[in-house]
Scaffold this motif. Structure first.
Motif, PDB file in Angstrom:
ATOM      1  N   ALA A   1      25.618  21.058  17.524  1.00  0.00           N
ATOM      2  CA  ALA A   1      26.822  21.662  17.104  1.00  0.00           C
ATOM      3  C   ALA A   1      26.411  22.606  15.647  1.00  0.00           C
ATOM      4  O   ALA A   1      27.329  23.194  15.600  1.00  0.00           O
ATOM      5  CB  ALA A   1      27.660  20.671  17.397  1.00  0.00           C
ATOM      6  N   ASP A   2      25.422  22.257  15.245  1.00  0.00           N
ATOM      7  CA  ASP A   2      25.919  22.928  13.343  1.00  0.00           C
ATOM      8  C   ASP A   2      25.109  23.896  14.119  1.00  0.00           C
ATOM      9  O   ASP A   2      25.441  24.787  13.004  1.00  0.00           O
ATOM     10  CB  ASP A   2      24.284  21.555  13.095  1.00  0.00           C
ATOM     11  CG  ASP A   2      25.263  20.800  12.567  1.00  0.00           C
ATOM     12  OD1 ASP A   2      26.244  20.297  12.591  1.00  0.00           O
ATOM     13  OD2 ASP A   2      23.624  20.016  12.578  1.00  0.00           O
ATOM     14  N   LEU A   3      23.807  24.209  14.518  1.00  0.00           N
ATOM     15  CA  LEU A   3      23.811  25.913  15.043  1.00  0.00           C
ATOM     16  C   LEU A   3      24.601  26.421  15.809  1.00  0.00           C
ATOM     17  O   LEU A   3      24.904  27.589  15.600  1.00  0.00           O
ATOM     18  CB  LEU A   3      22.798  25.380  15.860  1.00  0.00           C
ATOM     19  CG  LEU A   3      21.648  24.740  15.339  1.00  0.00           C
ATOM     20  CD1 LEU A   3      20.169  24.437  16.605  1.00  0.00           C
ATOM     21  CD2 LEU A   3      20.612  25.722  14.513  1.00  0.00           C
ATOM     22  N   GLU A   4      25.742  26.015  16.992  1.00  0.00           N
ATOM     23  CA  GLU A   4      26.934  26.671  16.798  1.00  0.00           C
ATOM     24  C   GLU A   4      27.635  27.010  16.068  1.00  0.00           C
ATOM     25  O   GLU A   4      28.337  28.731  15.778  1.00  0.00           O
ATOM     26  CB  GLU A   4      27.154  26.143  18.483  1.00  0.00           C
ATOM     27  CG  GLU A   4      28.583  26.612  19.318  1.00  0.00           C
ATOM     28  CD  GLU A   4      28.484  25.939  20.090  1.00  0.00           C
ATOM     29  OE1 GLU A   4      30.133  26.179  20.151  1.00  0.00           O
ATOM     30  OE2 GLU A   4      28.043  25.347  20.759  1.00  0.00           O
ATOM     31  N   LYS A   5      28.070  26.255  15.300  1.00  0.00           N
ATOM     32  CA  LYS A   5      28.695  26.541  14.440  1.00  0.00           C
ATOM     33  C   LYS A   5      28.223  27.690  13.117  1.00  0.00           C
ATOM     34  O   LYS A   5      28.715  28.590  12.732  1.00  0.00           O
ATOM     35  CB  LYS A   5      29.486  25.539  13.324  1.00  0.00           C
ATOM     36  CG  LYS A   5      30.102  24.581  13.982  1.00  0.00           C
ATOM     37  CD  LYS A   5      30.751  23.144  13.418  1.00  0.00           C
ATOM     38  CE  LYS A   5      30.917  22.298  13.503  1.00  0.00           C
ATOM     39  NZ  LYS A   5      31.666  21.108  12.474  1.00  0.00           N
TER      40      LYS A   5
END
Length: 89
Positions: free
Chosen positions: A44-48
């Motif tokens: 999720a961090d990488l997607e953001k």
């Protein structure tokens, strides 16, 4: 995160206890630390991060299509005239 290496195997752990266990099994520490409050990076961090970079790139492209020329920086003289290069204005 603590990074440890043995031959061609690299592992990352979040705690000193796990790092110590791996060191006992022949791993050597190559970097990092177990900081309180640190956590591993999630999908999720990488997607953001990817979405924010994409949005920033779209904005830069949109701005470059509008102006055509990049903004020129001031030389600090305050005259508004470009420097001729021969020492005179």
């Amino acid at each position: 995160m603590i990074a440890l290496k043995r031959l061609n195997e690299v592992r990352q752990v979040a705690s000193e206890e796990r790092a110590t266990k791996l060191e006992q099994r022949g791993f050597t520490r190559i970097g990092g630390s177990a900081e309180p409050g640190s956590r591993p990076v999630t999908e999720a961090d990488l997607e953001k991060l990817g979405e924010s970079r994409f949005d920033r790139m779209k904005a830069e492209i949109k701005n470059s299509k509008r102006g055509g020329k990049p903004k020129e920086e001031s030389d600090g003289t305050g005259t508004g005239e470009p420097d001729r290069g021969d020492g005179e204005k």
